[in-house]
Design a protein around this motif. Sequence first.
Motif, PDB file in Angstrom:
ATOM      1  N   VAL A 237     -10.380   7.230   4.266  1.00 12.22           N
ATOM      2  CA  VAL A 237      -9.965   7.705   5.022  1.00 12.22           C
ATOM      3  C   VAL A 237     -10.439   9.683   5.013  1.00 12.22           C
ATOM      4  O   VAL A 237     -10.658  10.411   6.230  1.00 12.22           O
ATOM      5  CB  VAL A 237      -8.242   8.331   4.440  1.00 12.22           C
ATOM      6  CG1 VAL A 237      -7.913   9.507   4.980  1.00 12.22           C
ATOM      7  CG2 VAL A 237      -7.351   7.015   4.509  1.00 12.22           C
ATOM      8  N   GLN A 238     -11.717   9.996   3.637  1.00 15.30           N
ATOM      9  CA  GLN A 238     -12.127  11.091   4.013  1.00 15.30           C
ATOM     10  C   GLN A 238     -13.332  10.798   5.730  1.00 15.30           C
ATOM     11  O   GLN A 238     -13.564  11.585   6.005  1.00 15.30           O
ATOM     12  CB  GLN A 238     -13.056  11.194   2.284  1.00 15.30           C
ATOM     13  CG  GLN A 238     -13.583  12.080   2.952  1.00 15.30           C
ATOM     14  CD  GLN A 238     -14.232  13.037   1.371  1.00 15.30           C
ATOM     15  OE1 GLN A 238     -13.415  13.061   0.461  1.00 15.30           O
ATOM     16  NE2 GLN A 238     -15.274  13.045   0.861  1.00 15.30           N
TER      17      GLN A 238
ATOM     18  N   ILE B 104     -11.835  16.988   1.702  1.00 12.28           N
ATOM     19  CA  ILE B 104     -11.810  16.035   2.661  1.00 12.28           C
ATOM     20  C   ILE B 104     -12.107  17.364   3.500  1.00 12.28           C
ATOM     21  O   ILE B 104     -13.667  16.969   4.293  1.00 12.28           O
ATOM     22  CB  ILE B 104     -10.899  15.817   3.639  1.00 12.28           C
ATOM     23  CG1 ILE B 104     -10.153  14.378   2.707  1.00 12.28           C
ATOM     24  CG2 ILE B 104     -11.221  15.285   5.423  1.00 12.28           C
ATOM     25  CD1 ILE B 104      -9.213  13.385   4.103  1.00 12.28           C
TER      26      ILE B 104
ATOM     27  N   SER C 185       0.940  -1.426  -0.441  1.00 14.18           N
ATOM     28  CA  SER C 185       0.164   0.315   0.048  1.00 14.18           C
ATOM     29  C   SER C 185       0.547   1.102   0.130  1.00 14.18           C
ATOM     30  O   SER C 185      -0.121   2.593  -0.921  1.00 14.18           O
ATOM     31  CB  SER C 185      -1.081   0.354   0.870  1.00 14.18           C
ATOM     32  OG  SER C 185      -2.030   0.619   0.988  1.00 14.18           O
TER      33      SER C 185
ATOM     34  N   LEU D 296      -3.948   6.910   4.225  1.00 11.00           N
ATOM     35  CA  LEU D 296      -3.810   6.167   3.150  1.00 11.00           C
ATOM     36  C   LEU D 296      -3.720   4.932   3.324  1.00 11.00           C
ATOM     37  O   LEU D 296      -4.100   4.054   2.392  1.00 11.00           O
ATOM     38  CB  LEU D 296      -3.936   7.578   2.350  1.00 11.00           C
ATOM     39  CG  LEU D 296      -4.353   7.983   1.499  1.00 11.00           C
ATOM     40  CD1 LEU D 296      -4.280   9.560   0.204  1.00 11.00           C
ATOM     41  CD2 LEU D 296      -6.134   8.111   1.043  1.00 11.00           C
TER      42      LEU D 296
ATOM     43  N   HIS E 273       1.354   4.184  -2.697  1.00 10.24           N
ATOM     44  CA  HIS E 273       1.056   5.210  -2.830  1.00 10.24           C
ATOM     45  C   HIS E 273       1.792   6.587  -3.313  1.00 10.24           C
ATOM     46  O   HIS E 273       1.833   7.289  -3.912  1.00 10.24           O
ATOM     47  CB  HIS E 273       0.777   5.547  -0.767  1.00 10.24           C
ATOM     48  CG  HIS E 273       0.852   7.224  -0.340  1.00 10.24           C
ATOM     49  ND1 HIS E 273      -0.479   7.990  -1.196  1.00 10.24           N
ATOM     50  CD2 HIS E 273       1.370   8.346  -0.324  1.00 10.24           C
ATOM     51  CE1 HIS E 273      -0.767   9.136   0.142  1.00 10.24           C
ATOM     52  NE2 HIS E 273       0.474   9.189   0.066  1.00 10.24           N
TER      53      HIS E 273
ATOM     54  N   ALA F 207     -16.095  17.683   2.192  1.00 10.03           N
ATOM     55  CA  ALA F 207     -16.757  16.451   3.062  1.00 10.03           C
ATOM     56  C   ALA F 207     -17.172  16.975   4.790  1.00 10.03           C
ATOM     57  O   ALA F 207     -17.904  17.653   5.472  1.00 10.03           O
ATOM     58  CB  ALA F 207     -15.857  15.405   2.834  1.00 10.03           C
ATOM     59  N   ILE F 208     -15.996  17.576   5.138  1.00  8.11           N
ATOM     60  CA  ILE F 208     -16.146  18.156   6.570  1.00  8.11           C
ATOM     61  C   ILE F 208     -17.064  19.537   6.773  1.00  8.11           C
ATOM     62  O   ILE F 208     -18.107  19.146   7.719  1.00  8.11           O
ATOM     63  CB  ILE F 208     -14.819  18.660   7.545  1.00  8.11           C
ATOM     64  CG1 ILE F 208     -14.237  17.412   6.990  1.00  8.11           C
ATOM     65  CG2 ILE F 208     -15.096  19.031   8.135  1.00  8.11           C
ATOM     66  CD1 ILE F 208     -12.670  17.318   8.002  1.00  8.11           C
TER      67      ILE F 208
ATOM     68  N   LYS G 298      -9.310   5.835  -0.451  1.00  9.52           N
ATOM     69  CA  LYS G 298      -9.606   7.595   0.087  1.00  9.52           C
ATOM     70  C   LYS G 298     -10.956   7.631  -0.016  1.00  9.52           C
ATOM     71  O   LYS G 298     -10.937   8.768   1.827  1.00  9.52           O
ATOM     72  CB  LYS G 298      -9.408   8.025  -1.608  1.00  9.52           C
ATOM     73  CG  LYS G 298      -8.096   8.372  -2.408  1.00  9.52           C
ATOM     74  CD  LYS G 298      -7.600   9.024  -3.526  1.00  9.52           C
ATOM     75  CE  LYS G 298      -6.004   9.083  -3.704  1.00  9.52           C
ATOM     76  NZ  LYS G 298      -7.244   9.331  -4.899  1.00  9.52           N
TER      77      LYS G 298
ATOM     78  N   GLY H  29     -20.696  18.268   5.740  1.00  9.34           N
ATOM     79  CA  GLY H  29     -21.504  17.210   7.226  1.00  9.34           C
ATOM     80  C   GLY H  29     -21.300  17.816   8.276  1.00  9.34           C
ATOM     81  O   GLY H  29     -22.237  17.337   8.832  1.00  9.34           O
TER      82      GLY H  29
ATOM     83  N   PHE I 125     -11.802  11.227   8.337  1.00  7.52           N
ATOM     84  CA  PHE I 125     -11.925  12.716   9.035  1.00  7.52           C
ATOM     85  C   PHE I 125     -12.570  13.471   9.681  1.00  7.52           C
ATOM     86  O   PHE I 125     -12.934  14.306   9.984  1.00  7.52           O
ATOM     87  CB  PHE I 125     -10.311  13.403   7.808  1.00  7.52           C
ATOM     88  CG  PHE I 125      -8.909  13.255   7.815  1.00  7.52           C
ATOM     89  CD1 PHE I 125      -8.202  13.286   8.893  1.00  7.52           C
ATOM     90  CD2 PHE I 125      -8.718  12.636   6.777  1.00  7.52           C
ATOM     91  CE1 PHE I 125      -7.263  12.763   9.283  1.00  7.52           C
ATOM     92  CE2 PHE I 125      -7.459  12.763   6.835  1.00  7.52           C
ATOM     93  CZ  PHE I 125      -6.211  12.862   8.248  1.00  7.52           C
ATOM     94  N   VAL I 126     -14.238  13.390   8.705  1.00 12.16           N
ATOM     95  CA  VAL I 126     -15.246  13.326   8.536  1.00 12.16           C
ATOM     96  C   VAL I 126     -15.476  13.328  10.470  1.00 12.16           C
ATOM     97  O   VAL I 126     -16.090  14.392  10.449  1.00 12.16           O
ATOM     98  CB  VAL I 126     -16.325  13.122   8.190  1.00 12.16           C
ATOM     99  CG1 VAL I 126     -17.583  13.408   7.821  1.00 12.16           C
ATOM    100  CG2 VAL I 126     -15.523  13.558   6.269  1.00 12.16           C
TER     101      VAL I 126
ATOM    102  N   HIS J 127      -2.657  12.400   7.064  1.00  7.31           N
ATOM    103  CA  HIS J 127      -3.505  12.150   5.909  1.00  7.31           C
ATOM    104  C   HIS J 127      -2.918  10.979   4.996  1.00  7.31           C
ATOM    105  O   HIS J 127      -3.398   9.440   4.905  1.00  7.31           O
ATOM    106  CB  HIS J 127      -4.549  12.891   5.027  1.00  7.31           C
ATOM    107  CG  HIS J 127      -2.998  13.425   3.734  1.00  7.31           C
ATOM    108  ND1 HIS J 127      -2.117  14.173   3.925  1.00  7.31           N
ATOM    109  CD2 HIS J 127      -2.833  13.145   2.606  1.00  7.31           C
ATOM    110  CE1 HIS J 127      -1.620  14.459   2.793  1.00  7.31           C
ATOM    111  NE2 HIS J 127      -1.855  14.120   1.862  1.00  7.31           N
TER     112      HIS J 127
ATOM    113  N   PHE K  97      -6.843  15.810  -2.483  1.00  2.00           N
ATOM    114  CA  PHE K  97      -8.009  15.100  -1.342  1.00  2.00           C
ATOM    115  C   PHE K  97      -8.251  16.242  -0.488  1.00  2.00           C
ATOM    116  O   PHE K  97      -9.510  15.805  -0.146  1.00  2.00           O
ATOM    117  CB  PHE K  97      -6.948  13.559  -1.840  1.00  2.00           C
ATOM    118  CG  PHE K  97      -7.033  13.333  -0.574  1.00  2.00           C
ATOM    119  CD1 PHE K  97      -7.890  12.279  -0.673  1.00  2.00           C
ATOM    120  CD2 PHE K  97      -6.152  12.250   0.709  1.00  2.00           C
ATOM    121  CE1 PHE K  97      -8.705  11.334  -0.419  1.00  2.00           C
ATOM    122  CE2 PHE K  97      -7.037  12.020   1.971  1.00  2.00           C
ATOM    123  CZ  PHE K  97      -7.874  10.859   1.412  1.00  2.00           C
ATOM    124  N   LEU K  98      -7.420  16.757   0.381  1.00  2.21           N
ATOM    125  CA  LEU K  98      -7.356  17.160   1.620  1.00  2.21           C
ATOM    126  C   LEU K  98      -8.260  18.151   0.945  1.00  2.21           C
ATOM    127  O   LEU K  98      -8.984  18.158   1.748  1.00  2.21           O
ATOM    128  CB  LEU K  98      -5.745  18.646   1.787  1.00  2.21           C
ATOM    129  CG  LEU K  98      -4.913  17.231   2.670  1.00  2.21           C
ATOM    130  CD1 LEU K  98      -3.782  17.748   2.434  1.00  2.21           C
ATOM    131  CD2 LEU K  98      -5.395  16.198   4.156  1.00  2.21           C
TER     132      LEU K  98
END
Lengths: 806, 190
Positions: B46-47, A46, A25, B29, A29, A49-50, B43, A53, B50-51, B25, A42-43
């Motif tokens: 992990v997302q 997120i 893995s 991952l 990456h 999404a936060i 991904k 959310g 974090f949420v 992160h 990606f960050l």
Amino acid sequence: MSDSEFSNPQNNEMKYSPKDALTDSLLKHVAANRRGENSDEFLSQIEEAINAGEAQTVPIPIRKAKAAPRSWKTIVRATAIAAVIALGALFWLVSYHLESTKPVPVSIVASSVASHESELQAPDLQTMKKPSVSPEAVITANSFSDFSLADSTLGDSANPKINIDGNTTTFDTVIRRELPLETGKSNSASDSDADYAIVGHGGYSTKGTAVMGAGGDIQVDATGSAGKITVTAGGEVDFLDSSLATVEAKPVGVKRRHLDSRYVQVGHGGVEASPLTSGHRSGAVRVDGELNESITLSGGYHVPAGPQQEGESEMLVTGLSRSRDTFSRNVESNSTRYSELIDNEWKSPRDEPLSTFSSDVDTASWTNLRGMIRSGLTIGQIPRDAVRIEEMINYFDWGYSKPDGEHPFRFATETASCPWNADHQLLRVGVQGAELPKSERPDANLVFLLDVSGSMNQPSKLALVKKSIMVLAEELREGDCVSMVVYAGAEGLAMPATSGRDTMAIAKALSRLNAGGSTNGGAGIKLAYRMAQENFIKDGINRVILCTDGDFNVGITGNESLVNLVERRARDGVFLSVLGYGNDNLNDSMLEEITNKGNGNYFFVDSLQEARKVFLRDLMGTLVAIAKDVKIQIEFNPAKVDSYRLIGYANRRLAAEDFENDKVDAGEVGSGHSVTALYEIVPAGNGRKDGKGLRYQKSPEPPLELIESGELALLKLRYKKPDSDVSTPMTEPVVPVHQNWDKASEDFQFASAVSLFGLILRDHESARDASLDQVVKLAESGKGNDPHGYRAEFIDLVKVLKAAGE
Amino acid sequence: MDTSPEIIKLQTKRQQFSCLMREHHRELLVFAGAIVRNRDAAKDIVQEAFVSAWRKFERFDEERDFAAWMRGIVRNKCKDWFRKMNRVPLADTDFVELEIDMDTWQNGSDPGSDLFERVDGCLRKLPGKFREAVQQFYFEDQTGDEAASDLNISPANFRKRLERARGLLHDCLSGKMESQSPTPTVESHV
């Protein structure tokens, strides 16, 4: 590299040891990073999404204030973007002027379209989702060329420097930026988050600067030939809201100008859009036929009222968002939609002894009409179907006695001669609902569902919504619970459930609201209902209050399913109230339908004064429904009534058999509310009005066996207690009083004035011979003491309308 | 702008969380990827983790190891994922082993150093043919079969070589490589 070496989708046994899998893995990456996969992307996903959310799935502490963390940048961004568009527009304007090959110096200072109150206050639309494609506004002109989207990866430095083609641009704050325009050079300016950017490649001989400063002022100072400028947003806000779209008008022989659609005020004449397919961002608009009102565009372009000459007022619309829908929203500036209303006809009690209608306590129609009259429309210009007479009548307070018996209702009937037809009689049927003292009001769980789409960005809309909510907030108590859900590009929770006492928290949440984005009502309403459900107060008032200026059918497909949703939730005990703000964009028929289905009510709010009335009197009253599914039926006595006609209630009629069918929904009545209906009656022996004086039929038709009675009619009412599924009936006979209308009560006279006014506006045959003067006379005679001045206002407005027609 | 202390506090908290996210992160991952064996799924996981973590962040004790805390959340999200995908999850012992390994990588030999910066160094320490195998398979996007035929060895042999390479890399990252003989002996010409 393939996963097949390690994973077998059919079988999840760990073929390899954990440490082998971990190293695998890790290497994958590293490989992904080497291939250029971006951590930042990606960050930021997120982060989004936060934020999303945060709005949607954060556990809601019931009745406890909790401030959600917010990024204030988004608002600044939205604001700035709007301003950027304006900059683009201006730039285009400049460029248009500079279209000729010889450079002309131009200097323009303009106020941004985005300047509105509290714009930098903050944060709230952080829940808007990133559009899949960066929204962009392309401002085109004839000979600018080469503009392209910026690669907005400027990092987050506070003082970013951009270097494009050897030119360095520095700007010092998020808001202020400077875009040098230089011949043959491409420059771009972006905010520090790189969420939006303006990019300009200089035209063939362009030189100058475009500066956008704090407060949204834009100054363009340039010389050169024409060109194109591109504005792009890489961020989260879909800024291409219709209200920000730009409209260019090109009258023949007049210089083309750049205009903002929000300033397009088109009358009720035909404004037609040429076909605009989905995905296109521009199209032509033609003003066809006759304009009732002149169109004034911010660029100074003026389309006079009257017949349009061909080609004279062709407009090009650019910067639109996606659909035709938005387009029509945009261009038909008076695109409020009304369902066709068909008036009740004359009925004979021999054929149809029963007249049945649902109670209706909405008042939206009068408020809307009031706005139209104030804006200077004449009788002919007021859409007939916007006139709902029963809503006009029910706007006013009537001094009916409060119920004191077993039922929460009391009838208040009165008869007199009909002011507009001396041969006829008028029967007023009033139903007064019981008033619960304020302290007895159950706790309220209110979810405000606020439209924050770009079009709400007007003093008469979002700003008024905020003020209205504050008016209500001051009336709330400890046990009440308020939440706010906003919707625009996407829905989000603006304020989690908060105690009604926490006025500060409410004020704070409101101050963070800002308009921007397109309308997606469907998703918002689901979230709102979820909030209402989560904070459901048993035996309390559970209500979603939608504040919007219009279009509400995006998100859930079609009206139908939205209506279903509302209907379903009403069965679970969560009702819907709709408050319409502004009157340029309302989907009137839709809002009316969803509130009817949701046991709700629907009001127009056009001023703070109106907000006070709606929120304090109507809404707080309505909030406590004393009864639901209130149906009223009147049985006329054929011995006394030759024919009758229910005035108004055009879309509220029920079939006679529905009266006793408890499964058929009807309106709800709130604490202290009254319902009033007027019937015009042809007394027996006065000649038939239903067209039955027929040559070949024996007259009268088969004689009816009648029970001797001096009664004119029997009033019947059925209601359900708010928590009951079984209805309770009550009845009362009407004994006619023969009196001339000027001897009737002031309430009666005023109600008949309002009815007559409605009939005139609807161009109803009953009122063909009536005049506005008559309305004024009747109303003045029935004005009474009028504590709130509503009746005086009515009289004034009738006079205004009369003057407008002269 | 809203400058009330609570908002500022929340904003600060949020920024702090963003920093932690940035810092951790990648390891997460990798960790999730090792469990679910699918980078895209990792991904998503992990997302989601974090949420969830942000929602609980208020209660997070700053003295604690954020990475370990997050691994716990990721582990649970992975279990959810297996359930959702209707697949048999890893054995608990495997989870534990993965977590210990990951922790060793991060805190073992050289605490505070960047794991990913150490990867290159460790790769360089790999004996040539292992490095080459890693290069071909992971970084040049060859399939095992392609790489095997390039190297003129059997696919099984290539897989073995890769596995050995990973083992060495794992040890190196755990700070154990120096003590071991770098010379592999397993695969020659099978």
